[in-house]
Design a protein around this motif. Structure first.
Motif, PDB file in Angstrom:
ATOM      1  N   LEU A 150      23.846 -41.016  22.417  1.00 30.26           N
ATOM      2  CA  LEU A 150      24.482 -42.005  22.796  1.00 30.26           C
ATOM      3  C   LEU A 150      25.614 -41.863  22.558  1.00 30.26           C
ATOM      4  N   LYS A 151      26.466 -41.163  23.253  1.00 31.38           N
ATOM      5  CA  LYS A 151      28.467 -40.446  23.503  1.00 31.38           C
ATOM      6  C   LYS A 151      29.026 -40.889  23.808  1.00 31.38           C
ATOM      7  N   LEU A 152      30.593 -41.236  23.731  1.00 30.15           N
ATOM      8  CA  LEU A 152      31.072 -41.856  24.213  1.00 30.15           C
ATOM      9  C   LEU A 152      31.910 -40.876  24.880  1.00 30.15           C
ATOM     10  N   THR A 153      31.903 -41.123  26.559  1.00 30.10           N
ATOM     11  CA  THR A 153      32.539 -40.580  26.605  1.00 30.10           C
ATOM     12  C   THR A 153      34.349 -40.900  27.661  1.00 30.10           C
ATOM     13  N   ASP A 154      34.111 -42.035  27.890  1.00 31.17           N
ATOM     14  CA  ASP A 154      35.564 -42.342  28.408  1.00 31.17           C
ATOM     15  C   ASP A 154      35.681 -43.816  27.991  1.00 31.17           C
ATOM     16  N   SER A 155      37.187 -44.164  28.386  1.00 30.85           N
ATOM     17  CA  SER A 155      37.713 -45.491  27.690  1.00 30.85           C
ATOM     18  C   SER A 155      38.780 -46.302  28.810  1.00 30.85           C
ATOM     19  N   ILE A 156      38.616 -47.819  28.904  1.00 27.27           N
ATOM     20  CA  ILE A 156      39.431 -47.750  30.537  1.00 27.27           C
ATOM     21  C   ILE A 156      40.272 -49.072  29.280  1.00 27.27           C
ATOM     22  N   LEU A 157      41.840 -48.707  29.419  1.00 27.61           N
ATOM     23  CA  LEU A 157      42.571 -50.172  29.361  1.00 27.61           C
ATOM     24  C   LEU A 157      43.051 -50.750  30.331  1.00 27.61           C
ATOM     25  N   TYR A 158      43.150 -52.531  30.076  1.00 23.44           N
ATOM     26  CA  TYR A 158      44.155 -53.325  30.592  1.00 23.44           C
ATOM     27  C   TYR A 158      44.970 -52.602  31.914  1.00 23.44           C
ATOM     28  N   SER A 159      45.562 -51.284  31.067  1.00 22.85           N
ATOM     29  CA  SER A 159      47.004 -51.077  32.541  1.00 22.85           C
ATOM     30  C   SER A 159      46.079 -50.218  33.414  1.00 22.85           C
ATOM     31  N   ASP A 160      45.024 -49.644  32.935  1.00 23.52           N
ATOM     32  CA  ASP A 160      44.261 -48.751  34.471  1.00 23.52           C
ATOM     33  C   ASP A 160      43.788 -50.510  35.378  1.00 23.52           C
ATOM     34  N   ALA A 200      48.629 -54.202  27.120  1.00 22.16           N
ATOM     35  CA  ALA A 200      48.352 -53.284  28.065  1.00 22.16           C
ATOM     36  C   ALA A 200      47.793 -51.877  27.837  1.00 22.16           C
ATOM     37  N   ASN A 201      47.446 -51.720  26.709  1.00 21.98           N
ATOM     38  CA  ASN A 201      47.154 -50.042  26.070  1.00 21.98           C
ATOM     39  C   ASN A 201      45.904 -50.173  25.435  1.00 21.98           C
ATOM     40  N   ASP A 202      45.606 -52.273  25.988  1.00 18.80           N
ATOM     41  CA  ASP A 202      44.434 -51.894  24.911  1.00 18.80           C
ATOM     42  C   ASP A 202      43.170 -51.851  25.898  1.00 18.80           C
ATOM     43  N   VAL A 203      41.951 -51.109  24.923  1.00 16.33           N
ATOM     44  CA  VAL A 203      40.792 -50.551  25.581  1.00 16.33           C
ATOM     45  C   VAL A 203      40.455 -51.932  26.289  1.00 16.33           C
ATOM     46  N   LEU A 263      12.074 -39.016  29.598  1.00 16.79           N
ATOM     47  CA  LEU A 263      14.040 -39.013  29.663  1.00 16.79           C
ATOM     48  C   LEU A 263      14.468 -39.700  30.532  1.00 16.79           C
ATOM     49  N   ASN A 264      14.744 -41.186  30.135  1.00 14.44           N
ATOM     50  CA  ASN A 264      15.804 -41.803  30.667  1.00 14.44           C
ATOM     51  C   ASN A 264      17.617 -41.667  30.953  1.00 14.44           C
ATOM     52  N   GLU A 265      17.951 -41.074  31.338  1.00 10.66           N
ATOM     53  CA  GLU A 265      19.508 -41.042  31.581  1.00 10.66           C
ATOM     54  C   GLU A 265      20.507 -42.216  31.731  1.00 10.66           C
ATOM     55  N   TYR A 266      21.502 -42.919  30.734  1.00 13.48           N
ATOM     56  CA  TYR A 266      22.462 -43.920  31.548  1.00 13.48           C
ATOM     57  C   TYR A 266      23.975 -43.776  31.669  1.00 13.48           C
ATOM     58  N   ILE A 267      24.851 -44.526  32.331  1.00  9.70           N
ATOM     59  CA  ILE A 267      25.467 -44.417  31.858  1.00  9.70           C
ATOM     60  C   ILE A 267      26.132 -46.132  31.472  1.00  9.70           C
ATOM     61  N   LEU A 268      26.856 -46.717  30.376  1.00 10.00           N
ATOM     62  CA  LEU A 268      26.508 -47.682  29.912  1.00 10.00           C
ATOM     63  C   LEU A 268      27.700 -47.804  30.099  1.00 10.00           C
ATOM     64  N   GLN A 269      28.410 -48.876  30.063  1.00  9.86           N
ATOM     65  CA  GLN A 269      29.578 -49.645  29.995  1.00  9.86           C
ATOM     66  C   GLN A 269      29.784 -50.894  28.951  1.00  9.86           C
ATOM     67  N   THR A 270      30.347 -51.281  28.255  1.00  8.78           N
ATOM     68  CA  THR A 270      30.853 -52.140  27.136  1.00  8.78           C
ATOM     69  C   THR A 270      31.885 -52.567  27.237  1.00  8.78           C
ATOM     70  N   ASN A 271      32.093 -53.830  26.512  1.00  5.76           N
ATOM     71  CA  ASN A 271      33.086 -54.246  26.147  1.00  5.76           C
ATOM     72  C   ASN A 271      34.096 -54.029  25.061  1.00  5.76           C
ATOM     73  N   PRO A 272      35.098 -54.076  24.858  1.00 12.23           N
ATOM     74  CA  PRO A 272      35.380 -53.564  23.432  1.00 12.23           C
ATOM     75  C   PRO A 272      35.234 -54.191  22.039  1.00 12.23           C
ATOM     76  N   SER A 273      36.236 -53.414  21.546  1.00 14.91           N
ATOM     77  CA  SER A 273      36.074 -53.913  19.919  1.00 14.91           C
ATOM     78  C   SER A 273      35.977 -55.995  20.265  1.00 14.91           C
ATOM     79  N   PRO A 274      35.255 -56.678  19.036  1.00 13.44           N
ATOM     80  CA  PRO A 274      34.763 -56.557  18.114  1.00 13.44           C
ATOM     81  C   PRO A 274      33.617 -55.926  18.549  1.00 13.44           C
ATOM     82  N   ASP A 275      32.521 -56.650  19.748  1.00 12.02           N
ATOM     83  CA  ASP A 275      31.252 -57.427  19.655  1.00 12.02           C
ATOM     84  C   ASP A 275      30.869 -55.853  20.815  1.00 12.02           C
ATOM     85  N   PHE A 276      31.632 -55.161  21.224  1.00  5.59           N
ATOM     86  CA  PHE A 276      30.611 -54.809  22.138  1.00  5.59           C
ATOM     87  C   PHE A 276      29.814 -54.713  23.600  1.00  5.59           C
ATOM     88  N   LYS A 277      29.672 -55.585  24.176  1.00  6.29           N
ATOM     89  CA  LYS A 277      28.462 -56.326  24.935  1.00  6.29           C
ATOM     90  C   LYS A 277      28.568 -55.417  25.412  1.00  6.29           C
TER      91      LYS A 277
END
Length: 202
Positions: A57-67, A134-137, A157-171
């Motif tokens: 599990l490796k963090l690769t990117d984050s999207i901001l509200y401004s994005d 606006a600069n929050d994830v 081996l199964n590989e995926y791109i996973l997208q989650t909610n921001p803190s605190p739940d990361f759903k």
């Protein structure tokens, strides 16, 4: 005096002991929470949940509200330009090729242009209201992989791109096998969905 000193030392010992036990109960990290959430989300969908083996599990990117604000603005600006160009064509048809001119089309285009201009104005308003938020994830993106038995019983081996909610739940928001399944603006930005719903209904 000796009795008071003894009580003081005993009190300090309890405080130190309490602090040590609190530190030993380690708080789960972002990585821990995301791993737990994706496993709970995925395992019920597997052919053989018992065969699950975590790989990476490796963090690769984050999207901001401004994005997300930028994405939505560009989308409606593109629509607005297209409709305005179409309206200009209709105006030319009116004098150059009357048979191609449609009053009904002109009315429809004017209505769409007015709506898109209102939406863009509302996006600007909501963006201003966001301020520093606006600069929050808005969403995190991870590379996620695991091993598990396929339908034939072979462990793969199964590989995926996973997208989650921001803190605190990361759903889990999205679990994509391919890049074209990735959500471009997950979670939009505060107030956007409510605003769009009102615009659509009106």
């Amino acid at each position: 005096m000796i009795k008071q000193t003894t009580i003081l030392f005993v009190g300090i010992a309890f405080v130190v002991l309490g602090m040590t036990s609190c530190q030993s109960e380690k708080e789960p990290t972002q990585q821990d929470i995301v791993k737990k959430n994706v496993e709970e989300y995925l395992k019920p969908k597997m052919n053989d949940p018992e065969s699950y083996e975590f790989a990476e599990l490796k963090l690769t990117d984050s999207i901001l509200y401004s994005d997300n604000v930028k994405y939505r603005k560009e989308y409606f600006e593109k629509n607005l330009k297209y409709d305005k160009d179409d309206l200009e064509r209709q105006e030319r048809y009116k004098t150059e090729i009357p048979s191609m001119f449609s009053e009904e089309k002109v009315t429809e285009l004017n209505s769409k242009i007015e709506k898109n201009e209102k939406i863009l104005s509302e996006i600007d308003r909501l963006s201003t209201e966001l301020g520093d938020k606006a600069n929050d994830v808005a969403s995190y993106t991870y590379y996620y992989s695991f091993r598990g038995n396929n339908k034939l019983g072979a462990k793969v081996l199964n590989e995926y791109i996973l997208q989650t909610n921001p803190s605190p739940d990361f759903k889990v928001v999205n679990l994509a096998k391919n890049r074209d399944q990735v959500l471009l603006n997950p979670n939009d930005f505060p107030g956007y969905l409510e605003m769009i719903k009102i615009m659509i209904e009106n």
